[in-house]
Design a protein around this motif. Structure first.
Motif, PDB file in Angstrom:
ATOM      1  N   VAL A 193      87.903 -92.729  -6.047  1.00 43.73           N
ATOM      2  CA  VAL A 193      86.738 -91.863  -6.255  1.00 43.73           C
ATOM      3  C   VAL A 193      85.467 -92.719  -6.311  1.00 43.73           C
ATOM      4  O   VAL A 193      84.436 -92.384  -5.721  1.00 43.73           O
ATOM      5  CB  VAL A 193      86.940 -91.049  -7.558  1.00 43.73           C
ATOM      6  N   ALA A 194      85.579 -93.874  -6.996  1.00 44.64           N
ATOM      7  CA  ALA A 194      84.429 -94.786  -7.076  1.00 44.64           C
ATOM      8  C   ALA A 194      84.174 -95.443  -5.730  1.00 44.64           C
ATOM      9  O   ALA A 194      83.023 -95.606  -5.307  1.00 44.64           O
ATOM     10  CB  ALA A 194      84.684 -95.834  -8.152  1.00 44.64           C
ATOM     11  N   HIS A 205      75.658 -98.442 -11.500  1.00 40.84           N
ATOM     12  CA  HIS A 205      76.180 -97.607 -10.414  1.00 40.84           C
ATOM     13  C   HIS A 205      76.235 -96.159 -10.903  1.00 40.84           C
ATOM     14  O   HIS A 205      77.029 -95.835 -11.795  1.00 40.84           O
ATOM     15  CB  HIS A 205      77.574 -98.103 -10.025  1.00 40.84           C
ATOM     16  N   VAL A 239      82.299 -90.502  -4.836  1.00 37.26           N
ATOM     17  CA  VAL A 239      82.416 -89.047  -4.965  1.00 37.26           C
ATOM     18  C   VAL A 239      82.169 -88.696  -6.434  1.00 37.26           C
ATOM     19  O   VAL A 239      82.960 -89.056  -7.307  1.00 37.26           O
ATOM     20  CB  VAL A 239      83.820 -88.573  -4.521  1.00 37.26           C
ATOM     21  N   PRO A 279      90.173 -95.200  -8.947  1.00 33.84           N
ATOM     22  CA  PRO A 279      89.255 -96.119  -8.262  1.00 33.84           C
ATOM     23  C   PRO A 279      88.807 -95.607  -6.875  1.00 33.84           C
ATOM     24  O   PRO A 279      87.706 -95.921  -6.420  1.00 33.84           O
ATOM     25  CB  PRO A 279      90.061 -97.404  -8.112  1.00 33.84           C
ATOM     26  N   VAL A 301      80.075 -92.408 -11.478  1.00 33.96           N
ATOM     27  CA  VAL A 301      80.909 -91.676 -10.535  1.00 33.96           C
ATOM     28  C   VAL A 301      82.073 -90.989 -11.262  1.00 33.96           C
ATOM     29  O   VAL A 301      82.639 -90.010 -10.775  1.00 33.96           O
ATOM     30  CB  VAL A 301      81.353 -92.631  -9.401  1.00 33.96           C
ATOM     31  N   PHE A 302      82.419 -91.486 -12.461  1.00 35.56           N
ATOM     32  CA  PHE A 302      83.482 -90.849 -13.237  1.00 35.56           C
ATOM     33  C   PHE A 302      82.948 -89.788 -14.193  1.00 35.56           C
ATOM     34  O   PHE A 302      83.689 -89.231 -15.001  1.00 35.56           O
ATOM     35  CB  PHE A 302      84.266 -91.903 -14.032  1.00 35.56           C
TER      36      PHE A 302
END
Lengths: 472, 280
Positions: B252-253, A115, B257, B250, A131-132
C-alpha cells in the motif's frame, strides 16, 4: 487531549523541482525545514513525466540519428512486437540515481522528510496523513505550496489508460502502436508526438489553434511543423477539436473532429493541459482560494494572499517548466526569509524537448516591437554550419534578437538538436549585458553548433550596418 | 497411504525444488503465440483467431466464455472473429491467455476441486489487478497477467504433490502451509521456464514481499494488493482482520494508495467479480 503540532521554520508541501529548491534554500540559511511528499521523493517530474519521457526521447533521437547517418548500411528497424519499456531500459536506473541524489541532498541539508498527504487546518498548521492513515500535525512559520499538477481529464473523453491515455500513462504502453492521435498541441503534446513519430509511429496532432506551440515565434513553429510532417504519416490538423472520442470496441480509437474529419488510430493521447493539485489541501482553512483557472494566485515573489504562504511551480500556472519552478522555489524562499533577490526572471530559458528541440530566452521580434524596442534579427541556419552537416542536424535555425540602438542581445530562439544546451550562451550574454559584437569577436571551437551564434551575429551586424547606411 | 505431516509435505516439496525435480507444464504453443500477439499492435482479428484455433479446445472455451452472461452480449457469437468484433481484440486475447493457463496448469483431474478454487482466486486477482493498474495509470495488460499468474506456483506444487502422494490423499486446507511457504519459488521456476515478461516474473516471485523486488517492484506490489483484495472480497470470516492487514501492508505504501483510495480499489475489486466469473 489535543496534540500540539511540531514546529518548523518552514513547511514545504511537495518535493518536485520547486519544493526541493525552496527547502534547500531555507535549510542553507539554518532554518528547520519539513518537506512533505504524498508520493515518491522528486514528484511527478521524476517519476511520471520529465525524466521518464526524456529517457525515451534519448533512445528515439539515437535511433533517428543512426538512421540518418548510417541507415543505408546499418538497418535500424524497430520490431513490431518490441516492448516500449525496452526502449526505456535506463529509466529505472536514471530515476533511482536521481532520487538517491535528491535524498542525499535533503539529508545533507538536515531537511526532515515526511511521507503523506498534507492539508491545512489553520493558516499555520498542516495535518499530514500517512499512507496508512496515521495523522500528525506540523506548524510552519512559512509554508510553501509546491504540489504540482496532473494531466487534465476533459469531460467527454473516456480516458481508460489502455487505449485512450494521458501524458503520464502513455509512457506505460506495452508496445509501440502503429498509429496515434494526439489531442492538444502544447509542450507535452508536441514532445510526445515527436518522440513517437521518431520511433516510426504515424501521429496525427489535432488542436483548436491554427498552429501548435502558439506562444513561440511563428517562423520557429512553421519549421517545427514542417520537420514533424516529414515523418512518414505524420500530420498536424489545426483549427479543429475532437467532438467525440470512443474506442470502437475492436481495433481503433475514433475521434470525430469539428472539421468533419474522423481520426482513427490504435491509441489516442489526450494532452489538453494540466490541472493544479489543490484538492485535499483545504486551502480555505488557510484563507486561500484558487482563480478561475484553478491556480493559486501569487505576486512576483510567489506570495499568496496569506503573507506567510507562498505557492510555486505548476500550482500557480504556466509556464510550468522545471527550470522556472526551481527558480520560483528559490525566489519565494528568499523573499520569505528577507534575503536579496537573485537572478532575473526574463533570462530564464525555456526548453521544449520535441524532436527537434526548441529553446528560447528573452524576447522575440514581436515581443520587442510590443515593448517599443527597435531590433534586428540575425539568423543562422544549421545547414550552413559545418557541425550541422557533419552531425546531419541540418533541420534547425537560430534567431538572435539584437537591440538596434544598444546592440545588446535581447533574446534568442533556436530550433534544432542541442537547442536546449545552446540557448545558455544567449542567456549568459543577456545576463552580462554583452553586445552582439562579442559573438563576432569571440573565437569558438570548430566545428561546433555554437558557431551558429557567430553566423547569426554576423547577420545581425550586417543588418545593423545596412540600417545605419539607410539612416544616413 | 497415511496422511503426511506438514514436515513430510515440506520435505517432499523442498526435494522437488532443490533437486530440480519439479515437474513444470509445457508452455502451450497457442499461449506463446497469443502472448506474442498481445505484445504487438499489428495484430488483427484473423491472426488472433488463427492463433487460438491452433488449440481447438481452447478455441471452443474462448467462444463459450465470450458468450457467457458476464459479457452481456445480446446474441451469441458464432465464431472467434465475431467475438473479436464484438468484444475487442484485447479482451479476446486476454480470455485466450487466461483459458490457456487454466487448461495447462489448473486442470489436473486428480486435484480438480483444489485447482478450481485456486483458479477462481487467480481470475479475480487478474481482474482486480487490471483495475488497480488503471487507477494508478500503470499498464493494465501487464497487471492482468501479474494477477492471473501470481499464485501459479501453488497449482504447480499441488499437481506435483498429488503425484507424490496419490489422488485424494490431502485436501487444500492441509496443504495451505506448505503451498504458501514455497509457491513463490515454484512460480518463479515456471516463469523462467515459460520466459514470461519480466514484470510478470517479478510479480510471481515477489508478490508476498514486493519490497524485496529490485526491478518492476510496482507490478509485484500490484499483484500483492490484487491478491489481498481478492481474498478480502471473498472472505467469509475474518474480513476485519484481513482488511486491517491490507491497510498496513507495505504494498500500500509502495503504491502510495491512501485509505480512501484503498476503499475505492476494494469497490473496484468487488465489481471485478463479474469479469472474473467469465474466466472461471
Amino acid at each position: 487531549m489535543s496534540v500540539s503540532p511540531e514546529a518548523f521554520d518552514v513547511v514545504v508541501i511537495g518535493s518536485g523541482p520547486a519544493g526541493q529548491k525552496a527547502a534547500v534554500q531555507a535549510a542553507k540559511v539554518g532554518k528547520r525545514v519539513c518537506l512533505v511528499e504524498r508520493d515518491a521523493l522528486g514528484g511527478a517530474c521524476v517519476h511520471h513525466g520529465t525524466i521518464p519521457s526524456k529517457t525515451l526521447r534519448e533512445t528515439a533521437v539515437c535511433l533517428a540519428g543512426i538512421r540518418v547517418r548510417a541507415g543505408r548500411h546499418i538497418p535500424v528497424e524497430i520490431p513490431p512486437e518490441l516492448q516500449l519499456q525496452s526502449l526505456m531500459d535506463r529509466k529505472v536506473a536514471v530515476v533511482e540515481a536521481h532520487v538517491a541524489f535528491l535524498s542525499r541532498q535533503m539529508e545533507r541539508n538536515g531537511i526532515e522528510q515526511r511521507h503523506g498527504r498534507a492539508r491545512f487546518l489553520t493558516p499555520h498548521v498542516v495535518e499530514i496523513e500517512s499512507v496508512f492513515g496515521d495523522r500528525a500535525l506540523v506548524r510552519g512559520s512559512t509554508i510553501i505550496i509546491a504540489t504540482g499538477s496532473r494531466p487534465r481529464a476533459p469531460q467527454g473523453i473516456p480516458i481508460d489508460h489502455e487505449r485512450i491515455l494521458d501524458s503520464d500513462s502513455i509512457l506505460n504502453l506495452s508496445c509501440l502502436p502503429r498509429t496515434m492521435t494526439v489531442l492538444g498541441a502544447g509542450v507535452l503534446a508536441c514532445e510526445s508526438a515527436t518522440i513517437f513519430a521518431a520511433l516510426g509511429v504515424r501521429v496525427t496532432i489535432v488542436d483548436k489553434a491554427p498552429r501548435p506551440l502558439g506562444f513561440l515565434t511563428k517562423s520557429i513553429v512553421d519549421r517545427f511543423v514542417a520537420a514533424f510532417e516529414r515523418n512518414e504519416g505524420c500530420v498536424f490538423v489545426g483549427s479543429a477539436e475532437a467532438q467525440s472520442v470512443a474506442w470502437n470496441g475492436v481495433d481503433a480509437v475514433v475521434a470525430r473532429l469539428s472539421n468533419g474529419w474522423e481520426a482513427r488510430s490504435d491509441v489516442l493521447l489526450c494532452a489538453l493541459g494540466r490541472v493544479a493539485n489543490v484538492e485535499g489541501l483545504c486551502l480555505e482553512a488557510a484563507g486561500l482560494a484558487t482563480n478561475a483557472r484553478g491556480h493559486i494566485p501569487v505576486d512576483a515573489d510567489c506570495r499568496t494572499s496569506a503573507p506567510h504562504i507562498y505557492a510555486v511551480g505548476d500550482v500557480i500556472g504556466p509556464p510550468s517548466l522545471a527550470s522556472t519552478s526551481m527558480e520560483q522555489g528559490r525566489r519565494a524562499m528568499r523573499a520569505a526569509l528577507g534575503l536579496s533577490r537573485v537572478g532575473a526572471a526574463d533570462t530564464i530559458p525555456s526548453g521544449i524537448y520535441t524532436i527537434p528541440e526548441i529553446a528560447t530566452v528573452g524576447v522575440d521580434a514581436d515581443a520587442a516591437a510590443a515593448r517599443g524596442t527597435e531590433c534586428v534579427i540575425g539568423t543562422a541556419r544549421f545547414d550552413e554550419i559545418a557541425r550541422g552537416q557533419i552531425s546531419a542536424c541540418t533541420d534547425g535555425v537560430l534567431h538572435l534578437v539584437v537591440d538596434a540602438g544598444t546592440r545588446r542581445v535581447l533574446g534568442c530562439q533556436i530550433l534544432g538538436e542541442g537547442a536546449t544546451e545552446l540557448v545558455h550562451l544567449a542567456q549568459m550574454a543577456m545576463s552580462s549585458g554583452a553586445l552582439v559584437d562579442s559573438f563576432v569577436d569571440g573565437i569558438f571551437n570548430f566545428p561546433t553548433m555554437a558557431e551558429a551564434y557567430r553566423v547569426a551575429a554576423l547577420d545581425a551586424v550586417a543588418r545593423l550596418q545596412s540600417r545605419e547606411f539607410s539612416v544616413r | 497411504m497415511p496422511v503426511a505431516t506438514q514436515q513430510e509435505l515440506d520435505t517432499l516439496v523442498a526435494r522437488r525444488l532443490d533437486e530440480g525435480l519439479l515437474e513444470l507444464p509445457m508452455l502451450p504453443s497457442a499461449m506463446t503465440q497469443t502472448l506474442a500477439l498481445c505484445q504487438s499492435e499489428s495484430v488483427d482479428a484473423q491472426t488472433l483467431s488463427a492463433a487460438i484455433h491452433r488449440d481447438p479446445t481452447l478455441a471452443a472455451n474462448v467462444l463459450k466464455a465470450a458468450n457467457s452472461a458476464a459479457f452481456g452480449l445480446s446474441s451469441p457469437c458464432a465464431s472467434l472473429q465475431q467475438a473479436v468484433a464484438r468484444l475487442g481484440l484485447a479482451r479476446v486475447a486476454e480470455l485466450a491467455l487466461a483459458l490457456c493457463v487454466r487448461g495447462t496448469v489448473f486442470s489436473d483431474p486428480s486435484c480438480r476441486d483444489a485447482l478450481a478454487q485456486l483458479w477462481r482466486h487467480a481470475a479475480l486477482a487478474a481482474c482486480t489487478a487490471r483495475e488497480i493498474a488503471r487507477a494508478l495509470r500503470r499498464n493494465v495488460e501487464t497487471a492482468f497477467l501479474c494477477g492471473l499468474l501470481h499464485d501459479v506456483g501453488k497449482a504447480v506444487l499441488l499437481t506435483n504433490l498429488q503425484r507424490d502422494l496419490g489422488q485424494g490423499s490431502v485436501e487444500l486446507p492441509e496443504l495451505a502451509g506448505v503451498l504458501h511457504a514455497r509457491h513463490e519459488s515454484a512460480g518463479a521456476r515456471l516463469a523462467a521456464a515459460w520466459k514470461l515478461p519480466d514484470p510478470v516474473a517479478v510479480a510471481v516471485a515477489f508478490h508476498h514481499e514486493p519490497e524485496r523486488a529490485t526491478v518492476h517492484a510496482p507490478f509485484a506490489a500490484i499483484a500483492c494488493l490484487a491478491d489481498l483484495l481478492a481474498h478480502l472480497v471473498d472472505a467469509e470470516e475474518g474480513a476485519e482482520l484481513l482488511a486491517d492487514a491490507v491497510r498496513r501492508h507495505p504494498a500500500v505504501a509502495m503504491l502510495n494508495v491512501y485509505p480512501d483510495q484503498l476503499q475505492s480499489l476494494f469497490v473496484l475489486a468487488t465489481k471485478a467479480r463479474a469479469a472474473a466469473e467469465c474466466l472461471a
